[in-house]
Design an enzyme around this catalytic site. Structure first.
Site, PDB file in Angstrom:
ATOM      1  N   CYS A   1       0.654  -1.249   0.048  1.00  0.00           N
ATOM      2  CA  CYS A   1       0.033  -0.121   0.071  1.00  0.00           C
ATOM      3  C   CYS A   1       0.825   1.194  -0.146  1.00  0.00           C
ATOM      4  CB  CYS A   1      -1.059  -0.188   0.913  1.00  0.00           C
ATOM      5  SG  CYS A   1      -2.380   1.368   0.841  1.00  0.00           S
TER       6      CYS A   1
ATOM      7  N   HIS B   1      -3.736  -4.941   0.370  1.00  0.00           N
ATOM      8  CA  HIS B   1      -3.319  -5.182   1.746  1.00  0.00           C
ATOM      9  C   HIS B   1      -3.364  -6.879   1.836  1.00  0.00           C
ATOM     10  CE1 HIS B   1      -2.672  -1.578   3.736  1.00  0.00           C
ATOM     11  NE2 HIS B   1      -3.412  -0.963   2.839  1.00  0.00           N
TER      12      HIS B   1
ATOM     13  N   GLU C   1      -1.932  -8.497   3.846  1.00  0.00           N
ATOM     14  CA  GLU C   1      -2.090  -9.091   5.422  1.00  0.00           C
ATOM     15  C   GLU C   1      -3.499  -9.116   6.046  1.00  0.00           C
ATOM     16  OE1 GLU C   1      -1.954  -4.527   5.820  1.00  0.00           O
ATOM     17  OE2 GLU C   1      -1.264  -6.297   4.297  1.00  0.00           O
TER      18      GLU C   1
END
Length: 176
Positions: free
Chosen positions: A40, A144, A146
């Site tokens: 990001c 993202h 994660e």
């Protein structure tokens, strides 16, 4: 925006101290040739620190609400496609979107290649980038990985690939 000669967009919140710290870390990593993975803001920073620019604000991309999902089309010859693929490169998937800034193909810095594109309503946006030099382990993603919302489980392989690249680099340094 100051790093690429523009005034901040009215919606932009600049963090000069953070920018300076991240630029210093970027320069140290590049000098030492360590693997770099940007996520990001890190994806955006890689592009800006390498001489590219950003679209400072995308209308309709409000980062305070739930993320949207959108398609990601990968270059089948890219490092990312190989990492995400199993036996064959992954060429398309869905990713989350938490960002209001972006990189268009024409904003990409010299030495970087767009390896993932998303076709939003206002034209294609770069959603993954890599170093043009195949021996340079430099990869950035706008999404993202994660955050599991809207993310393919194959993105777990991205973290492992980055750690493996760092481990290999670390092993080379000890032998030198």
């Amino acid at each position: 925006p100051g790093l690429y000669g523009e005034e901040p967009h009215r919606t932009a919140q600049t963090e000069v101290v953070r920018d300076d710290l991240e630029l210093e870390a970027w320069q140290a990593a590049r000098r030492q040739g360590v693997p770099v993975l940007g996520v990001c803001r890190g994806f955006q920073a890689i592009n800006v620190f390498s001489g590219g620019t950003l679209v400072q604000h995308l209308e309709g991309h409000d980062t305070s609400h739930q993320p949207a999902a959108h398609p990601l089309h990968l270059d089948p010859g890219s490092r990312l496609a190989a990492i995400l693929g199993d036996a064959d490169p992954m060429i398309s998937t869905e990713v989350n979107s938490y960002h209001h800034q972006a990189v268009r193909p024409e904003d990409l810095a010299p030495g970087l290649v767009a390896t993932g594109l998303a076709p939003p309503h206002a034209g294609e946006l770069v959603e993954a980038l890599e170093a043009a030099a195949p021996t340079d382990w430099l990869l950035g993603v706008q999404c993202h990985p994660e955050r599991p919302e809207f993310m393919a489980p194959e993105f777990d392989r991205l973290w492992r690939a980055f750690v493996d690249a760092a481990r290999v680099r670390s092993g080379r340094r000890r032998r030198s």
